[in-house]
Design an enzyme around this catalytic site. Structure first.
Site, PDB file in Angstrom:
ATOM      1  CE  LYS A  67      10.282  -8.374  12.414  1.00  0.00           C
ATOM      2  NZ  LYS A  67      10.263  -9.775  12.809  1.00  0.00           N
ATOM      3  CG  ASP A  73      11.837  -8.578  15.715  1.00  0.00           C
ATOM      4  OD1 ASP A  73      11.225  -7.562  15.317  1.00  0.00           O
ATOM      5  OD2 ASP A  73      11.745  -9.687  15.148  1.00  0.00           O
ATOM      6  CB  CYS A 122      13.699 -11.356  12.749  1.00  0.00           C
ATOM      7  SG  CYS A 122      12.294 -12.388  13.227  1.00  0.00           S
ATOM      8  CD  GLN A 157      27.848 -16.489  -3.614  1.00  0.00           C
ATOM      9  OE1 GLN A 157      27.622 -16.782  -4.784  1.00  0.00           O
ATOM     10  NE2 GLN A 157      27.033 -16.779  -2.626  1.00  0.00           N
ATOM     11  CE  LYS A 217      10.039 -16.630  13.156  1.00  0.00           C
ATOM     12  NZ  LYS A 217       9.694 -16.356  14.577  1.00  0.00           N
TER      13      LYS A 217
HETATM   14  C1  C5J Z   1      13.497 -13.119  15.571  1.00  0.00           C
HETATM   15  C2  C5J Z   1      12.871 -15.394  16.070  1.00  0.00           C
HETATM   16  N1  C5J Z   1      13.196 -11.863  15.901  1.00  0.00           N
HETATM   17  N2  C5J Z   1      14.122 -15.796  16.239  1.00  0.00           N
HETATM   18  N3  C5J Z   1      12.566 -14.094  15.825  1.00  0.00           N
HETATM   19  O1  C5J Z   1      14.572 -13.409  15.105  1.00  0.00           O
HETATM   20  O2  C5J Z   1      11.956 -16.191  16.136  1.00  0.00           O
END
Ligand code: C5J
Length: 220
Positions: A129, A24, A162, A202, A132
Site C-alpha cells: 500500500k 506493516d 497506519c 462514544q 497510510k
Molecule cells: C505506519 C507510519 N505504518 N507511521 N506508517 O504507521 O508512517
C-alpha cells in the site's frame, strides 16, 4: 456466533465472516536503519510486540481464518509516492534513498519485507500500500467483499498512523473492527493510549479493543 470480551463492550462475530489484518510489521518500521529510524524514532519499542502479533497469527491460522498482511511501500520509480510524502520534514534519509536495508520504503527491498518471525504463510494475502490507510489505492475492499468478510481484527504498527487510519477507512465502509491492544504499538506510548481511547469512545465509534488472550479464547 462467538464473542470476544472487549472494550467498550463485547464483540460478537460469526467466524465465517472474520479476517485478521496485520498492518506493516516491516523491517523498515521495526529494525534500526529503516524508515522509522530515519524519522528519529526509537524502533525498539515496536519490536516488543513481535511475539504477541505472532500469537495472534497462530490463533487465526489454527482457526483456519483469512489473514491479510499489509506493507507500506512504493514502486521503485516512486510513481506512487506523492512528493509531499517524500519531501516533508528533515528525515536523515528520504523514501527511495539507499539505506542499510536497501532503498527506504521501496517494494522488493529487504527493509520493505515483513520481519522474518511474522512472515506470511502460503495462502495468506500480502498487500502493498502506498498510503497510510490500507484501502487507499489497493484491492483490499474487493478482496474482503469476495470473501464475504464483515468483521475485522487489526494488529500492527503504528497504532495512531497506519492502524488507526485503516480502521477508520474500514469503519466507514461498514466493517465491524476490533484492535488487538497488545499486538499494536506506537513510537509514542501516549499516542497509542490516546488512539485506543479514541477508537472505543462514544460506544465504539470506530470499533472495539481487546487483548490477544481474549481473542485467543474466543477463537479456540
Ligand atoms: C505506519 C507510519 N505504518 N507511521 N506508517 O504507521 O508512517
Amino acid at each position: 456466533m462467538k464473542t470476544i470480551v472487549a472494550q467498550p463492550f463485547d464483540f460478537t462475530f460469526d467466524p465465517a465472516h472474520l479476517a485478521l489484518v496485520v498492518i506493516d510489521m516491516q523491517r523498515d518500521f521495526i529494525e534500526p536503519g529503516g524508515f522509522g529510524a530515519t524519522l528519529g524514532n526509537d524502533v525498539s519499542l515496536l519490536a516488543r510486540i513481535v511475539p504477541t502479533v505472532g500469537r495472534l497469527l497462530e490463533a487465526f491460522r489454527k482457526a483456519g481464518l483469512p489473514i491479510i498482511h499489509t506493507r507500506e511501500c512504493h514502486r521503485p520509480d516512486l510513481s506512487d509516492c506523492p512528493p509531499a510524502k517524500r519531501l516533508r520534514g528533515k528525515p536523515s534519509m528520504r523514501i527511495g534513498d539507499e539505506g542499510p536495508m536497501g532503498r527506504i520504503l521501496v517494494s522488493g527491498e529487504p527493509g520493505a519485507d515483513i520481519v522474518p518471525a511474522l512472515a506470511a504463510k502460503p495462502g495468506e494475502t500480502v498487500l502493498d500500500k502506498p498510503g497510510k490507510g490500507a484501502f487507499y489505492a489497493t484491492p483490499l475492499g474487493e478482496i474482503l467483499a469476495e470473501r464475504r468478510i464483515t468483521h475485522l481484527v487489526f494488529a500492527g504498527v503504528t497504532t495512531e498512523v497506519c492502524v488507526q487510519t485503516t480502521m477508520r477507512e474500514a469503519n466507514d465502509r461498514g466493517f465491524e473492527c476490533l484492535l488487538a491492544e497488545d499486538a499494536t504499538e506506537s513510537y509514542f506510548p501516549e499516542f497509542k493510549k490516546a488512539a485506543l481511547d479514541m477508537i472505543r469512545a462514544q460506544g465504539a465509534i470506530v470499533g472495539w479493543t481487546a487483548t490477544v488472550a481474549e481473542i485467543e479464547t474466543a477463537l479456540r
